[in-house]
Structures are given as C-alpha cells and as structure tokens.
Design a protein around this motif. Structure first.
Motif, PDB file in Angstrom:
ATOM      1  N   VAL B  57       0.842  -1.206   0.000  1.00  0.00           N
ATOM      2  CA  VAL B  57       0.000   0.000   0.000  1.00  0.00           C
ATOM      3  C   VAL B  57       0.873   1.249   0.000  1.00  0.00           C
ATOM      4  O   VAL B  57       0.604   2.222  -0.721  1.00  0.00           O
ATOM      5  N   GLY B  58       1.959   1.210   0.783  1.00  0.00           N
ATOM      6  CA  GLY B  58       2.882   2.356   0.832  1.00  0.00           C
ATOM      7  C   GLY B  58       3.465   2.670  -0.533  1.00  0.00           C
ATOM      8  O   GLY B  58       3.507   3.842  -0.950  1.00  0.00           O
ATOM      9  N   VAL B  59       3.900   1.612  -1.237  1.00  0.00           N
ATOM     10  CA  VAL B  59       4.488   1.819  -2.575  1.00  0.00           C
ATOM     11  C   VAL B  59       3.439   2.401  -3.528  1.00  0.00           C
ATOM     12  O   VAL B  59       3.701   3.372  -4.250  1.00  0.00           O
ATOM     13  N   ILE B  60       2.238   1.801  -3.485  1.00  0.00           N
ATOM     14  CA  ILE B  60       1.176   2.264  -4.402  1.00  0.00           C
ATOM     15  C   ILE B  60       0.804   3.724  -4.111  1.00  0.00           C
ATOM     16  O   ILE B  60       0.687   4.546  -5.008  1.00  0.00           O
ATOM     17  N   VAL B  61       0.650   4.041  -2.821  1.00  0.00           N
ATOM     18  CA  VAL B  61       0.270   5.415  -2.452  1.00  0.00           C
ATOM     19  C   VAL B  61       1.364   6.403  -2.865  1.00  0.00           C
ATOM     20  O   VAL B  61       1.073   7.498  -3.373  1.00  0.00           O
ATOM     21  N   THR B  62       2.628   6.008  -2.672  1.00  0.00           N
ATOM     22  CA  THR B  62       3.736   6.893  -3.077  1.00  0.00           C
ATOM     23  C   THR B  62       3.699   7.145  -4.578  1.00  0.00           C
ATOM     24  O   THR B  62       3.878   8.286  -5.032  1.00  0.00           O
ATOM     25  N   LEU B  63       3.473   6.063  -5.327  1.00  0.00           N
ATOM     26  CA  LEU B  63       3.387   6.215  -6.791  1.00  0.00           C
ATOM     27  C   LEU B  63       2.244   7.142  -7.180  1.00  0.00           C
ATOM     28  O   LEU B  63       2.401   8.052  -7.999  1.00  0.00           O
ATOM     29  N   ILE B  64       1.085   6.908  -6.545  1.00  0.00           N
ATOM     30  CA  ILE B  64      -0.091   7.750  -6.856  1.00  0.00           C
ATOM     31  C   ILE B  64       0.212   9.203  -6.503  1.00  0.00           C
ATOM     32  O   ILE B  64      -0.097  10.119  -7.252  1.00  0.00           O
ATOM     33  N   ARG B  65       0.870   9.404  -5.346  1.00  0.00           N
ATOM     34  CA  ARG B  65       1.186  10.773  -4.911  1.00  0.00           C
ATOM     35  C   ARG B  65       2.084  11.468  -5.935  1.00  0.00           C
ATOM     36  O   ARG B  65       1.850  12.604  -6.314  1.00  0.00           O
ATOM     37  N   ARG B  66       3.115  10.742  -6.389  1.00  0.00           N
ATOM     38  CA  ARG B  66       4.056  11.354  -7.349  1.00  0.00           C
ATOM     39  C   ARG B  66       3.383  11.674  -8.678  1.00  0.00           C
ATOM     40  O   ARG B  66       3.568  12.749  -9.248  1.00  0.00           O
ATOM     41  N   VAL B  67       2.600  10.707  -9.162  1.00  0.00           N
ATOM     42  CA  VAL B  67       1.959  10.903 -10.470  1.00  0.00           C
ATOM     43  C   VAL B  67       0.946  12.043 -10.397  1.00  0.00           C
ATOM     44  O   VAL B  67       0.929  12.938 -11.245  1.00  0.00           O
ATOM     45  N   THR B  68       0.114  12.025  -9.339  1.00  0.00           N
ATOM     46  CA  THR B  68      -0.931  13.063  -9.261  1.00  0.00           C
ATOM     47  C   THR B  68      -0.342  14.437  -8.958  1.00  0.00           C
ATOM     48  O   THR B  68      -0.860  15.441  -9.420  1.00  0.00           O
ATOM     49  N   ALA B  69       0.752  14.477  -8.170  1.00  0.00           N
ATOM     50  CA  ALA B  69       1.353  15.787  -7.849  1.00  0.00           C
ATOM     51  C   ALA B  69       1.858  16.474  -9.109  1.00  0.00           C
ATOM     52  O   ALA B  69       1.816  17.695  -9.214  1.00  0.00           O
ATOM     53  N   LYS B  70       2.343  15.689 -10.070  1.00  0.00           N
ATOM     54  CA  LYS B  70       2.860  16.284 -11.308  1.00  0.00           C
ATOM     55  C   LYS B  70       1.737  16.727 -12.236  1.00  0.00           C
ATOM     56  O   LYS B  70       1.857  17.725 -12.925  1.00  0.00           O
ATOM     57  N   ARG B  71       0.679  15.958 -12.261  1.00  0.00           N
ATOM     58  CA  ARG B  71      -0.327  16.191 -13.298  1.00  0.00           C
ATOM     59  C   ARG B  71      -1.580  16.886 -12.808  1.00  0.00           C
ATOM     60  O   ARG B  71      -2.417  17.286 -13.613  1.00  0.00           O
TER      61      ARG B  71
END
Lengths: 262, 304
Positions: B57-71
């Motif tokens: 869950v931590g990895v997935i949330v981090t990925l989502i955070r990075r992707v959404t923060a950029k876009r």
C-alpha cells in the motif's frame, strides 16, 4: 553599439549608456571587501518637457531604492546584452488592416528590447529600453498579460525600416502573416513570445528569426520560420531562453488540461 | 543442587527438546490453550499480512502521490491520495482478519451496526469529504488563489480532504469546512489574469464633464499599472443628491492590484487638484423665506 563589455566605473563616477529614449546609468560603491554595482534606467518621457537631456540627468543618491543593486565582488567589467521581456510582447499596429482568406503577407515590425546587465556571466538586472506598460492580449477570462508596444507593419524597402534599424533599443522582426481561415481577419496586434527568439546583430542592426503568424478559425498562433534573411556577418547576441519544442509541449499540455479540466 | 531441582531441570530439558518453548507452558492452563503452535503460525501470518500489506500500500500510495502531484492540482492530488490510503488500510485490515481466521460474516454484521452508529457520528466529516469531490470537479480555486468566503478573504493555503485553509492578509489561518464551500458563495478574486478597479466618483455640478473625462483617460494612459487593453470605462451614472456620480474603471494585472490601486487613486487626487475639479461633499440647498417675513411685519406695523 552598447552591447558589449564595459569597464566598471570605479573612478569615473557613473557610466551613462543612451539607447533611443532610455538612459541606463551604472555606478559602483564599495561593500565590505567587494563592490556593489548599482544601475537604474531613465526614460525621456519622464524628463521635464523642453529640458535638454544632458542637463536633465539628475540622479538620486546611491542609497535610493530606485537603484537596482547587485554585489559584483572584484569584477572589473560588466556586460550589456540585448534581451526580450520575460512576458510576451503585444505589438499593436498603428494602422490595423484586414487580411483576406488565403492571403500570405510578408513585412517587418519592430519591438523594444531590454538591456540585461551581466556581471561574470550572471544577470545583475534587466532594464526595459522603453517605459514599460502592460496590456491584455486576448479576452479578460483567458488572455495573457503582455508588455505593450506599438509599431508599423513595414515593407523591407520603406525608408522608415532603415531608420528604425538604426535605433539601438529596437529589434526588427521579419514577419509572415497567413490567413488560413475562410473569413477575412483583422490584424491589429501581434503577440511575440520573446523567450523563443534570438537577437542577431550586424553593426547597430538587430534582428530576430522570422515569425510566422497563422490566423485560423480558432485564433492566431506564433511560430518560428527559420532565421529569415540575415545580413552577412550577423552574429548571435542573445539566445532563446526556451526552445520552440519545449514551448510546444507546454502549450499542448495546457490545452489538454483546459479540454479535460484536469 | 538438591534432588528435586535436578528432576525439574531434567523434565524441562526434555520438554524443550520434544515440543520447543510451547511445551514449557502447562497444557491445561490458559496460556497453554492460547499459545499453541497453530496460534503462533496464525500470528505470524497476520504479522506478515500486515507488513506486506503496508509495504504494498505504501508503494502504491507513493506512486499515486508522485503521479498526481505532477499532473493535478494539490487539492485533487490530496484527495486521491487520501482515498487510496483509506482503501489500502481497509484492505490490510480485511486481509489481516482473514489471516487470523476470523469469521468475517459475523464481523460484517457487527460492522454494519457500528457503521450506522459511526455514520451518525461522522455525518459532518463524511459530508465534508464528499463535498471535497464536488469541489474538485468544479475547479473553483486552487492553492495560491485569493478567495472570499462568508466575509473571509485570504490566500488558499492548503486543500485537504475535509476542509481548506486560508491565510488571511493579516496572517491568520482560517479553516473552512468543504461543506461550507458547497453551500455558500465563493468568490475567486485571482482566477483571471486581469481585474477591473471600479472607482466611484462624485463631482460637483459645475464640473465640465468633457474635461473630466479627458483628464481621467489621460491619467490612465500615463499610469504604468493600468493595462492599455481592455480600455478604461467611463460612465456617468446619475445626478445624485450631492453631485454628478460617475464610474471610472481601469484594468490591472492581478499581480499589480495593490500597487495599481494606490497609484491610480493617488493620480486621480493629484490630477483633480491640478485641474481644479472638486469632489462633491454632502450638500443641502436651503431656500430662505426671510425675504417675505419683513413685508408681513411691515403690514402688521402699518395696521397698528
């Protein structure tokens, strides 16, 4: 030609550079073990009417906030480099005209430059060479705030073109206008994104790349159309700060965001 | 060492060698019934389920955070991250309970009852959370915009799942629940690149309005903060009680709002003083009947 390296005025008071209607003053004072370079620009329209320009130049003391101050260390020289404003320039044509469908027109417009004061290749300050006014290009809800400028749309062989080439505060833009829509369009102002443009110089003449403005049903878009016909011996005085590709990607992403509302 | 100790030590060694540490516990005691090998394995499974779940869950949330923060803007990104965090935690909890061989059907029944109770208790929070999604879809504002809500004006400081925070211009933090934003009128002051500064003027009736108009237009074109386009608005609104009422509107870039406001108002005052144009002050025209009073007195005196 003011666009070159100048010695720091350590013992000569204030260095004065005059270009068109602007006077750029550069002075220096000691700060600790180094120096602080102070610069300000004065415009002819601010002078008292009828006053002689040389006699009118009364400068404020160096601790006045009108001076831009920059720590220059032990540098012996500073450079003056021409550049475009950091916001787009909207050039309003003195005589707007209608362009019929399918028309393809070439000509010249001129816009005012900024002087970039550099010390050891770092920008110490930028100074517009015409009193800067702003305007809105586009509609109030989706327009762009631009630097305001005015110009004539000139042909290459007009005497005015040669005269304007002599003004060191102006850069010439070879322009091509194309109406690809099915209706006539009114050409009254042209928006120039200076960040994509270079400044080439030959003697006192300065020129940018050729600009292509295509008018279609969705509006007008500026793009570069090569370097245009550069005079022999032209040298590059200033490079673009953003490449055309970067700008294209940025604009496409903005458009995508606007369409998808993401 | 006495004989009894030797016997006890011998039996403990034997137990340890036969059944491990668990064999040390008395088989008929409470601890013996709880800490069986099966229970230990279950506990290990639960721990593994929680740890692995937390990592995934931590990895997935981090990925989502990075992707959404950029876009995406901060608000949308924050909400998506929050939702994925809550979903992830729920999945970890279900997985851990499953690993613990807990009968989820019974738990779900209990959860239903607890859910109703929690629903009543967390009604406001849930309402705020859901309101957040509507706000995201409307895109009324984002971090850095200046907005006005219910008389509070400030810069949007943060956008969270339940509320937004404003930083007022006198540097106070104002928390506004998302539900309030849905219900009330929100004014985004800095949404568009330019704003019109509306200046209401009242000048005396003897003012030459043509000269006034020319003076206002001239000062607007000489002011560096006033945009050349759209052009200033000049409108005579009405003949008021105290003078001629006018609206003069100039357009300013949003980043020049404060400086432009000060500069234009100061220019107007300076220009009016130079041109001899007077601001109208509250005035009353008084018609005196004193001219007729002496005649009445004269008549009365003549009669007497």
């Amino acid at each position: 030609m003011i666009w070159r390296s100048w010695p720091v005025p350590r013992n000569e008071g204030t260095a004065v550079h005059r270009t068109g209607g602007a006077t750029l003053c550069v002075s220096i004072e000691q700060a600790g073990d180094g120096d602080v370079l102070a610069a300000l620009v004065r415009y002819a329209e601010d002078d008292a009417p009828g006053a002689r320009r040389a006699a009118q130049l009364v400068l404020p003391p160096l601790d006045d906030p009108a001076w831009s101050r920059y720590y220059s260390g032990k540098a012996d020289h500073y450079e003056l480099e021409p550049g475009y404003p950091d916001i787009p320039v909207c050039v309003r044509l003195h005589e707007p005209f209608r362009l019929p469908p399918g028309a393809d027109l070439r000509g010249w417009i001129f816009s005012h430059l900024e002087a970039k004061l550099k010390v050891s290749h770092a920008i110490a300050g930028t100074f517009p060479l015409k009193k800067p006014f702003k305007t809105l290009y586009g509609s109030p809800d989706a327009g762009v705030i631009c630097r305001f400028d005015e110009a004539d749309f000139l042909a290459s062989d007009e005497p005015a073109t040669a005269a304007l080439h002599e003004d060191p505060s102006l850069v010439a833009h070879p322009v091509r206008l194309r109406n690809s829509s099915s209706d006539p369009v009114l050409v009254e102002e042209l928006c120039i994104y200076g960040e994509q443009l270079s400044v080439f110089g030959v003697g006192r003449h300065m020129q940018s790349e050729r600009l292509l403005f295509v008018f279609n049903s969705s509006g007008v878009r500026m793009s570069l159309e090569g370097q245009g016909a550069l005079p022999p011996g032209a040298k590059l005085l200033s490079r673009p700060t953003v490449s055309g590709e970067e700008r294209f990607i940025e604009r496409s992403f903005e458009l995508f965001k606007a369409i998808t509302r993401l | 060492m006495d004989e009894a100790n030797v016997i006890a030590e011998g039996s403990a060694n034997e137990a340890a060698s036969n059944g491990g540490l668990l064999a040390l516990l008395p088989q008929d005691g409470i601890l013996g019934r709880l800490f069986t090998m099966d229970a230990a394995l279950t506990a290990i499974r639960v721990i593994v389920a929680i740890v692995l779940g937390a990592v995934v869950v931590g990895v997935i949330v981090t990925l989502i955070r990075r992707v959404t923060a950029k876009r995406m803007d901060a608000r949308t990104s924050g909400l998506i991250v929050k939702v994925s965090q809550y979903l992830g935690l729920a999945l970890i909890a279900v997985n851990a309970l499953d690993a613990a061989k807990v009968n989820l059907s019974g738990l779900l029944g209990a959860a239903g009852i607890a859910g109703i109770a929690l629903g009543f208790a967390a009604q406001t929070s849930v309402s705020n959370f859901i309101s957040g999604f509507f706000l995201v879809s409307e895109k009324t504002f984002s971090v850095g915009d200046v907005i006005t809500i219910e008389g509070s004006t400030g810069v949007v400081y943060s956008v969270d799942a339940l509320s937004i925070k404003l930083r007022s211009f006198d540097n106070q933090l104002i928390r506004i629940p998302n539900e309030t934003l849905i219900k009330t009128r929100v004014t985004n002051i800095t949404r568009f690149p330019a704003r019109r500064l509306n200046i209401n003027l009242v000048v005396t009736y003897d003012t030459d309005l043509d000269r006034l108009r020319a003076a206002l237009m001239e000062l607007a074109s000489a002011n560096q903060f006033v945009l050349r386009k759209p052009e200033p608005l000049y409108m005579v609104q009405r003949f008021g009680d105290n003078g001629v009422e006018l609206l003069f509107g100039v357009w300013l870039a949003k980043e020049d709002w404060v400086n432009g406001n000060n500069s234009v108002l100061a220019d107007i005052k300076r220009r009016f003083e130079a041109e001899g144009i007077e601001f109208a002050l509250p005035a009353r025209t008084v018609h005196s009947k004193a001219a007729t009073a002496p005649r009445a007195k004269q008549r009365a005196a003549a009669k007497s």
